[in-house]
Design a protein around this motif. Structure first.
Motif, PDB file in Angstrom:
ATOM      1  N   ALA A  24       0.860  -1.192   0.000  1.00  0.00           N
ATOM      2  CA  ALA A  24       0.000   0.000   0.000  1.00  0.00           C
ATOM      3  C   ALA A  24       0.889   1.233   0.000  1.00  0.00           C
ATOM      4  N   PHE A  25       0.462   2.256  -0.713  1.00  0.00           N
ATOM      5  CA  PHE A  25       1.228   3.511  -0.733  1.00  0.00           C
ATOM      6  C   PHE A  25       0.316   4.648  -1.152  1.00  0.00           C
ATOM      7  N   THR A  26       0.782   5.871  -0.869  1.00  0.00           N
ATOM      8  CA  THR A  26      -0.004   7.063  -1.201  1.00  0.00           C
ATOM      9  C   THR A  26       0.693   7.826  -2.311  1.00  0.00           C
ATOM     10  N   LEU A  27      -0.080   8.273  -3.275  1.00  0.00           N
ATOM     11  CA  LEU A  27       0.444   9.148  -4.322  1.00  0.00           C
ATOM     12  C   LEU A  27      -0.634  10.171  -4.659  1.00  0.00           C
ATOM     13  N   GLY A  28      -0.321  11.461  -4.404  1.00  0.00           N
ATOM     14  CA  GLY A  28      -1.305  12.521  -4.639  1.00  0.00           C
ATOM     15  C   GLY A  28      -2.560  12.246  -3.836  1.00  0.00           C
ATOM     16  N   PRO A  29      -3.729  12.380  -4.473  1.00  0.00           N
ATOM     17  CA  PRO A  29      -4.978  12.195  -3.731  1.00  0.00           C
ATOM     18  C   PRO A  29      -5.384  10.722  -3.559  1.00  0.00           C
ATOM     19  N   VAL A  30      -4.511   9.807  -3.945  1.00  0.00           N
ATOM     20  CA  VAL A  30      -4.913   8.385  -3.994  1.00  0.00           C
ATOM     21  C   VAL A  30      -4.138   7.533  -2.988  1.00  0.00           C
ATOM     22  N   GLN A  88      -6.527  -3.948   8.674  1.00  0.00           N
ATOM     23  CA  GLN A  88      -5.717  -2.925   9.350  1.00  0.00           C
ATOM     24  C   GLN A  88      -5.493  -1.731   8.424  1.00  0.00           C
ATOM     25  N   GLU A  89      -5.265  -2.004   7.149  1.00  0.00           N
ATOM     26  CA  GLU A  89      -5.016  -0.930   6.181  1.00  0.00           C
ATOM     27  C   GLU A  89      -6.216   0.025   6.107  1.00  0.00           C
ATOM     28  N   ILE A  90      -7.434  -0.509   6.068  1.00  0.00           N
ATOM     29  CA  ILE A  90      -8.599   0.397   5.923  1.00  0.00           C
ATOM     30  C   ILE A  90      -8.887   1.182   7.209  1.00  0.00           C
ATOM     31  N   ALA A 111      -7.190   9.696   2.579  1.00  0.00           N
ATOM     32  CA  ALA A 111      -7.004   9.836   1.125  1.00  0.00           C
ATOM     33  C   ALA A 111      -8.356  10.111   0.448  1.00  0.00           C
ATOM     34  N   PRO A 112      -8.441  11.139  -0.407  1.00  0.00           N
ATOM     35  CA  PRO A 112      -9.712  11.405  -1.098  1.00  0.00           C
ATOM     36  C   PRO A 112     -10.163  10.232  -1.982  1.00  0.00           C
ATOM     37  N   PHE A 113      -9.220   9.466  -2.520  1.00  0.00           N
ATOM     38  CA  PHE A 113      -9.575   8.316  -3.364  1.00  0.00           C
ATOM     39  C   PHE A 113      -8.804   7.073  -2.922  1.00  0.00           C
TER      40      PHE A 113
END
Ligand SMILES: [Fe+2]
Length: 402
Positions: free
Chosen positions: A245-251, A288-290, A298-300
């Motif tokens: 799992a990772f974050t990029l911008g709004p996702v 756990q992730e959710i 995260a918006p998306f």
């Protein structure tokens, strides 16, 4: 290997080395790396980039003989003043291997980095005397270290290539000229794993030739990558092929490895797989992730998984995916699930009674069934466009930002 196969392999090797040689010519190269003979030390494939963002970039490549490798890099094309090695384990730098994996860390958001890969052949490795051979290096390549606070994210999904390497450039060409943050391979790029040469010929080489020196790719296994005698070595050629799992911008991106499609006790697996427990462990990880801050804010939320969480028949693996993952995807209010596996492209709209999330399934692997899926997320919302291999739009989905 019979005589014909052996001759084909020799010819391939010649071709590969010849192609490799062209790429390595540069005026300030210290040691010549132009292989005159088939057995001359050379870079077999690469470099290819992989990342989960977060100001890190992993650079991988393979040489044709064991070596010690490193990356020279910097922010100025004429001054590659930094050096990075493969991960040190217990005080030992990575070496004496054909496979190289170097992660550059602490990169500056939005900056362009220039880099070259280097490998020094290890000709003889005695306990107290190591003999090096030639050093080879690539030309200078560059990548942008993506700023994770960027407002717009775009990526392409390929899936179910099934050992048809020509499909990779053909499909990517449908989006030629457009910038993407990464390319996502959603499983079944192979039929089954045979050896290293198959990974080079059927995936790495077409990726390096098309995009992977400049743009990273991310990969999750399909059920077919779990098959064959090389399946246990296969993951080391990639940053990861399992869940992540990772974050990029709004996702917030969540990747699930859905494992095999038949039951673990099926005779074809010969008692050496354990995918039920693997999926159960991932469902626990997803739970756990959710609940995590990163996911919630995260918006998306986009989930990538090879076997779709619904609509892919009643074999054991797909049913187990529905049972374990579908309730969590609903609970997590995910905005999009991207899958493959069925070989029939399809857009399943969200449904209050079943999948609350849209499910987009890419097609493949035969001509006419192959798809390129382009996903863009920005301030106005999320857009998915699926093109067939002639470039005709065959599926779409849009969602406004909440
Ligand atoms: Fe599959």
């Amino acid at each position: 290997m019979n005589t014909e196969q052996s001759s084909k392999r020799r010819n391939f090797l010649k071709t590969t080395l010849a192609l490799g040689a062209t790429a390595f010519i540069n005026p300030i190269q210290t040691m010549a790396s132009l292989p005159e003979k088939v057995d001359e030390f050379a870079i077999a494939v690469g470099p290819y980039l992989q990342t989960n963002f977060g100001n890190e970039m992993t650079i991988l490549w393979l040489t044709n003989k064991v070596a010690a490798g490193w990356v020279e890099f910097g922010e100025d094309v004429n001054k590659l003043n930094r050096k990075a090695y493969g991960k040190s384990e217990l005080g030992l730098k990575a070496a004496n291997s054909k496979l190289n994996c170097v992660t550059l860390k602490g990169l500056i958001p939005g900056k362009t980095y220039y880099y070259r890969i280097y490998s020094k052949e290890i000709k003889d490795f005695q306990p107290y005397k190591l003999t090096y051979g030639n050093t080879v290096n690539s030309e200078t390549n560059s990548f942008i270290n993506t700023d994770i606070s960027k407002k717009e994210v775009s990526f392409l999904m390929l899936n179910d290539i099934h050992d048809r390497p020509k499909s990779i450039p053909l499909l990517l060409d449908l989006d030629k000229g457009n910038k993407n943050d990464f390319i996502f391979f959603n499983g079944d790029i192979f039929d089954y794993q045979t050896d290293e040469q198959q990974i080079i010929d059927h995936m790495l080489k077409p990726c390096v030739d098309s995009f992977a020196k400049q743009t990273p790719f991310i990969y999750v296994r399909g059920n077919h990558e779990t098959r064959g005698k090389f399946a246990r070595e296969f993951p080391q050629y990639f940053k990861h092929v399992g869940h992540a799992a990772f974050t990029l911008g709004p996702v917030r991106f969540v990747i699930i490895d859905t494992g095999e499609d038949k039951e673990d006790a099926h005779p074809v697996y010969a008692g050496i797989v354990d995918f039920d427990q693997y999926r159960i462990d991932q469902a626990e990880w997803l739970k756990q992730e959710i609940k995590s801050k990163e996911f919630k804010k995260a918006p998306f939320k986009i989930v990538l998984m090879h076997i779709p969480p619904r609509f892919s028949g009643d074999a054991h693996g797909p049913k187990h995916c529905t049972e374990l993952f579908d309730p969590l995807l609903n609970q997590g209010k995910v905005d999009l699930v991207l899958s493959g596996h069925t070989h029939k492209y399809m857009v399943h709209q969200p449904n209050k009674e079943a999948n609350h999330y849209p499910l987009v399934i890419g097609g493949g692997p035969k001509d006419g069934n192959r798809t390129l899926t382009k996903i863009t997320v920005n301030s106005s919302g999320l857009t998915v466009k699926m093109l067939d291999d002639l470039g005709k739009e065959v599926g779409s989905y849009t969602a406004r930002r909440k």
